[in-house]
Design an enzyme around this catalytic site. Structure first.
Site, mmCIF file in Angstrom:
data_model
loop_
_atom_site.group_PDB
_atom_site.id
_atom_site.type_symbol
_atom_site.label_atom_id
_atom_site.label_comp_id
_atom_site.label_asym_id
_atom_site.label_seq_id
_atom_site.Cartn_x
_atom_site.Cartn_y
_atom_site.Cartn_z
ATOM 1 N N LYS A 93 0.837 -1.214 0.000
ATOM 2 C CA LYS A 93 0.000 0.000 0.000
ATOM 3 C C LYS A 93 0.864 1.253 0.000
ATOM 4 O O LYS A 93 0.656 2.148 -0.812
ATOM 5 C CB LYS A 93 -0.917 0.011 1.238
ATOM 6 N N GLU A 144 1.452 5.873 11.577
ATOM 7 C CA GLU A 144 2.447 5.109 10.818
ATOM 8 C C GLU A 144 3.801 5.166 11.516
ATOM 9 O O GLU A 144 4.005 5.921 12.443
ATOM 10 C CB GLU A 144 2.549 5.654 9.392
ATOM 11 N N ARG A 145 4.731 4.357 11.018
ATOM 12 C CA ARG A 145 6.056 4.285 11.642
ATOM 13 C C ARG A 145 6.861 5.547 11.321
ATOM 14 O O ARG A 145 6.805 6.031 10.186
ATOM 15 C CB ARG A 145 6.817 3.055 11.120
#
Length: 490
Positions: A161, A187-188
């Site tokens: 993605k 998110e990271r």
């Protein structure tokens, strides 16, 4: 952060339970969505979500609450959470509070606007349907995107993605003279740094803004970062009259943050533990993404699907807002067919003869039909082998396998991993290639010649070394193709 300088309304903390803070105000109660500040240097930020009685409010902390104690003074800022807008935010990276997090000085020439804004009125919305070309074959041919529409990228963990989103940023900024806004929800931090470096290297940062609410941040911050990014996007659409590409990675984390906030606030959960207000919260965000008379916000949203279950309420609610759904398949990813878009599950409301044209519609339907027939024949191939098929069915399998390989594409953002130069393919070239494959023009070519190429003519150059040694008709299947056939048989 800029706020009104009204006389300060000070309250006292009554209780702290994780991120939930109850505050008593004796003068007057702050309205819902007001921002409160506490702590030694006013570093603890709390957003009011409920008025409990005539004296008490309950809020959710958008920052860690270490050091906050009962009896601590809390100051009402006099306004809601705000985001910076203006041309000065371009090429910068921000957090949910509008603080620059790219180690550069804070932008000075900005306005501050509330993140809680109403969607554009129906009178201002544009009803014209236009196609938004991405340069990615599988998307432009089978799931055309709508200008000013919302497209979802559905897939489990690790199917590509984020790679597909970054490729779209690369293609869009170069070809549409608009602004890209990347919103990272839960998110990271590593991904944010990598994206920033990649965009800087590609030279597209001057027309881009990044807003991040990282995985380790409290749920309140992750829940509001999407609203902050949308406020910036609305400025470029409404004030600058520019087209905006808004990329959200990942909208499921927005729902997840809302679920955490709802649980912390003590609300009764609905099915599978989701918040009872999930539909309302998601609609409040999604309805602001619209095509108006002054410009368009086109949104592409990655949607993590829990346990690959498309009946999960988060996936179902998100589906209802989208004009195109791009479904990524783990099976295709494991076969090395990237982008791993599943053509039979993916769909677009734009794929009608009135919008894309008769030829495009007819070709897309023929491609789907061929791939669907191949999917049905896979069981027979697995049990009896390819030899037992009728000549007509064998032709369908040949065409389908060549189409699958032609719809793969080398990406600019993965050049360092694959060693293949990225390719941007126009819709005309993509349709032309599919039509020629369906007409059996490439029947004598090995399947591998169509794998990871751009326009169809590249297959001829790629197949030359294989066909020069022996006539194409008698050429043995290449190892890669033979292995793929064996894989189907197994």
């Amino acid at each position: 952060m800029a706020y009104s300088t009204s006389p300060t309304n000070v309250g006292l903390v009554v209780s702290v339970r994780g991120s939930v803070v109850d505050v008593r105000f004796d003068r007057h109660l702050p309205p819902i969505y007001s921002v409160l500040r506490a702590g030694a240097d006013k570093a603890i930020v709390i957003e009011v979500l409920a008025q409990l009685d005539a004296r008490h409010v309950r809020g959710i902390a958008l920052t860690p609450t270490q050091g906050l104690a009962r009896g601590s003074a809390v100051e009402d800022s006099g306004g809601p959470l705000q985001a910076p807008v203006g041309n000065a935010v371009l090429s910068r990276m921000f957090d949910v509070f509008g603080n620059a997090i790219d180690r550069e000085p804070a932008p000075s020439d900005v306005q501050w606007r509330s993140v809680h804004r109403a969607p554009p009125s129906l009178a201002r919305r544009s009803t014209k349907s236009e196609i938004f070309e991405t340069g990615i074959k599988a998307i432009d041919v089978l799931v055309p995107l709508e200008r000013g529409g919302k497209a979802g990228l559905f897939g489990g963990a690790g199917v590509g993605k984020t790679v597909l989103l970054t490729e779209m940023i690369h293609n869009m900024v170069g070809h549409h003279e608009g602004v890209s806004i990347f919103c990272g929800i839960g998110e990271r931090c590593r991904e944010g740094q990598e994206l920033y470096d990649a965009m800087k290297e590609a030279g597209v940062l001057p027309n881009m803004v990044m807003v991040f609410g990282q995985m380790n941040e409290p749920p309140g911050a992750r829940f509001r970062v999407g609203h902050a990014a949308l406020t910036m996007a609305e400025y470029f659409r409404d004030d600058e009259h520019r087209d905006v590409l808004l990329l959200v990675d990942n909208i499921f984390r927005f729902i997840q943050a809302g679920m955490e906030v709802s649980g912390l606030m003590g609300q009764m959960p609905s099915r599978l533990g989701y918040q009872p207000t999930m539909g309302t919260e998601l609609s409040g965000l999604e309805e602001r993404i619209a095509n108006t008379d002054t410009g368009a916000i086109t949104s592409i949203q990655a949607v993590y699907v829990p346990a690959d279950d498309f009946t999960d309420p988060a996936a179902v609610h998100t589906f209802s807002h989208l004009s195109a759904s791009i479904v990524l398949s783990r099976d295709r990813a494991s076969e090395g067919l990237f982008p791993a878009i599943d053509p039979l599950q993916s769909s677009s409301k734009m794929a009608t003869p009135g919008i894309v044209g008769e030829r495009h519609y007819r070709l897309a339907q023929e491609i789907r039909r061929t791939l669907a027939q191949y999917a049905e024949l896979k069981d027979i191939i697995a049990m009896l082998g390819l030899e037992q098929l009728s000549p007509e069915d064998r032709n369908v399998v040949d065409r389908a396998r060549r189409l699958e390989r032609f719809l793969t594409q080398p990406f600019f953002t993965t050049e360092q991993f694959t060693g293949l130069t990225g390719k941007l393919v126009s819709l005309k070239d993509a349709l032309d290639g599919c039509e020629r494959i369906l007409n059996d023009e490439f029947k004598s070519y090995p399947e591998s010649a169509l794998y990871m190429i751009g326009a169809i003519d590249e297959a001829k150059a790629k197949a030359k070394p294989a066909t020069s040694a022996r006539p194409a008709a008698t050429a043995k299947p290449q190892p890669e193709v033979a292995d793929a056939v064996d894989a189907d048989a197994s």
